[in-house]
Design a protein around this motif. Structure first.
Motif, PDB file in Angstrom:
ATOM      1  N   GLU A 192     -57.018 -85.765  39.959  1.00 51.90           N
ATOM      2  CA  GLU A 192     -56.377 -85.115  39.147  1.00 51.90           C
ATOM      3  C   GLU A 192     -57.060 -84.040  38.099  1.00 51.90           C
ATOM      4  O   GLU A 192     -58.219 -84.096  38.046  1.00 51.90           O
ATOM      5  N   PRO A 193     -55.949 -82.953  37.948  1.00 47.21           N
ATOM      6  CA  PRO A 193     -56.687 -81.858  37.247  1.00 47.21           C
ATOM      7  C   PRO A 193     -57.216 -82.180  35.957  1.00 47.21           C
ATOM      8  O   PRO A 193     -56.297 -83.000  35.271  1.00 47.21           O
TER       9      PRO A 193
ATOM     10  N   GLY B 178     -58.699 -77.224  38.866  1.00 45.61           N
ATOM     11  CA  GLY B 178     -57.776 -76.746  39.826  1.00 45.61           C
ATOM     12  C   GLY B 178     -56.450 -77.008  39.413  1.00 45.61           C
ATOM     13  O   GLY B 178     -55.732 -78.080  39.920  1.00 45.61           O
ATOM     14  N   PRO B 179     -55.765 -75.937  38.603  1.00 47.66           N
ATOM     15  CA  PRO B 179     -54.460 -76.140  38.184  1.00 47.66           C
ATOM     16  C   PRO B 179     -53.249 -75.721  39.299  1.00 47.66           C
ATOM     17  O   PRO B 179     -53.406 -74.811  39.842  1.00 47.66           O
ATOM     18  N   ASP B 180     -52.300 -76.660  39.301  1.00 44.10           N
ATOM     19  CA  ASP B 180     -51.072 -76.269  39.824  1.00 44.10           C
ATOM     20  C   ASP B 180     -50.968 -76.019  41.179  1.00 44.10           C
ATOM     21  O   ASP B 180     -49.903 -75.361  41.956  1.00 44.10           O
ATOM     22  N   GLY B 181     -52.183 -76.232  41.920  1.00 43.10           N
ATOM     23  CA  GLY B 181     -52.283 -75.537  43.532  1.00 43.10           C
ATOM     24  C   GLY B 181     -52.189 -74.259  43.795  1.00 43.10           C
ATOM     25  O   GLY B 181     -51.879 -73.851  44.701  1.00 43.10           O
ATOM     26  N   GLN B 182     -52.646 -73.399  42.471  1.00 40.34           N
ATOM     27  CA  GLN B 182     -52.712 -71.888  42.676  1.00 40.34           C
ATOM     28  C   GLN B 182     -53.743 -71.335  43.561  1.00 40.34           C
ATOM     29  O   GLN B 182     -53.614 -70.524  44.252  1.00 40.34           O
ATOM     30  N   TRP B 183     -54.708 -72.342  43.857  1.00 40.78           N
ATOM     31  CA  TRP B 183     -55.862 -72.261  44.636  1.00 40.78           C
ATOM     32  C   TRP B 183     -56.563 -73.497  44.975  1.00 40.78           C
ATOM     33  O   TRP B 183     -56.349 -74.423  44.494  1.00 40.78           O
ATOM     34  N   PRO B 184     -57.152 -73.504  46.236  1.00 37.34           N
ATOM     35  CA  PRO B 184     -57.533 -74.831  46.478  1.00 37.34           C
ATOM     36  C   PRO B 184     -58.756 -75.332  45.903  1.00 37.34           C
ATOM     37  O   PRO B 184     -59.758 -74.600  45.410  1.00 37.34           O
TER      38      PRO B 184
END
Length: 315
Positions: free
Chosen positions: A132-133, A160-166
């Motif tokens: 979880e972020p 690691g928000p929103d899947g903008q980067w791994p």
């Protein structure tokens, strides 16, 4: 955008997905797939898409653009991860639970009715890492049934928000790196079930993913820099000032490492000792840089894609 060794798949004109030849950028096909997709993933001869205006997961043929199958998914489903013969979706922003489909037929294999918030999961063989972020634990799930195999506690919140980067970056056959808190880089070894700190900086890191180039780990700093670490020991090797608006992950080039800045669009080539070797101005605003093929980089710019010689950043 997604790519394979034989194709570049990019969303364009708001509602269409185009397949480009990686050698010359010529469009092979161009099909309607819906408005701005939450995820586009390609693997082998297949491509999967979830668009914002359609509550379905679609599997397209990379060579032809034809839809192989489609499957209904709950509203606001996001994230796509392919592992073995399964396609895992869900968990984006905690709107939906996780569910898995057969990659060849689209048959629903299992689903979790409970909503799950997770960063973009990472495939680990026939398993996946989720977290979880802002949470303080990471779980390893069996992709065959969704059951938990292992859980690790983190000392600081997962970044690691929103899947903008791994959020999880592979660093070898059985090790993943993850950002925790403002200054820490954590490592997880799923096979052995171990985890621990790899690096703690003396200054804040940017809200961005880490990247590995050979035996070097790169972590962007909040103020205009990036720090390079030894992948094995976590020891700091050097720092590079890349500008106040650095973007994306550091990628390998034939002569070293390439960093990018958004505005102005700039590519910086750094050699294996951390010494800047060359800068190349790109007229468009840069949003990402990726390895297209060995020796060729793909620069994702505002309204354009640029193929760049990986030996030296000259577009």
């Amino acid at each position: 955008m997604a790519s394979t060794p034989d194709a570049v798949l990019v969303h364009e004109r708001s509602t269409r997905l185009a397949c480009l030849d990686p050698a010359d950028g010529v469009a092979r096909w161009d099909v309607p797939i819906g408005t701005w997709p939450r995820a586009v993933v390609a693997d082998g001869s297949q491509c999967w898409v979830i668009s914002q205006d359609r509550d379905e997961l679609r599997c397209l043929d990379v060579l032809s653009g034809e839809v192989r199958w489609s499957a209904e998914v709950p509203r606001l489903t996001g994230h796509i991860v392919v592992t073995g013969d399964r396609v895992l979706v869900g968990g984006w922003r905690g709107y939906t639970g996780l569910r898995a489909f057969d990659r060849w037929t689209g048959a629903l294999l299992w689903s979790d009715r409970q909503r799950t918030a997770t960063v973009l999961p990472a495939a680990v063989g026939e398993r996946v890492l989720v977290g979880e972020p802002g949470g303080t634990s990471v779980r390893l799930l069996d992709a065959h049934d969704g059951n938990e195999v292992h859980r690790w506690s983190l000392p600081e919140p997962l970044v690691g928000p929103d899947g903008q980067w791994p959020a999880f970056v592979a660093a070898g056959a059985d090790r993943f790196l993850a950002r925790c808190g403002a200054r820490t880089l954590w490592q997880i070894r799923p096979a052995s079930g171990t985890a621990g700190e790899l690096f703690r900086h003396d200054r804040d890191l940017a809200d961005a993913g880490v990247s590995t180039v050979g035996s070097v780990v790169w972590a962007r700093e909040r103020r205009a820099g990036a720090v390079a670490l030894d992948l094995t020991t976590g020891a700091a090797l050097w720092r590079v000032t890349a500008g106040p608006d650095s973007v994306g992950q550091v990628v390998p080039a034939a002569a070293g490492h390439v960093l990018a800045t958004r505005r102005p669009g700039m590519l910086l080539l750094v050699d294996d000792t951390g010494r800047p070797r060359e800068r190349q101005l790109v007229e468009q605003q840069i949003s990402a840089v990726r390895v297209l093929t060995p020796g060729v980089l793909l620069v994702v710019a505002k309204g354009a894609l640029l193929a760049v010689d990986g030996g030296a950043p000259t577009a």
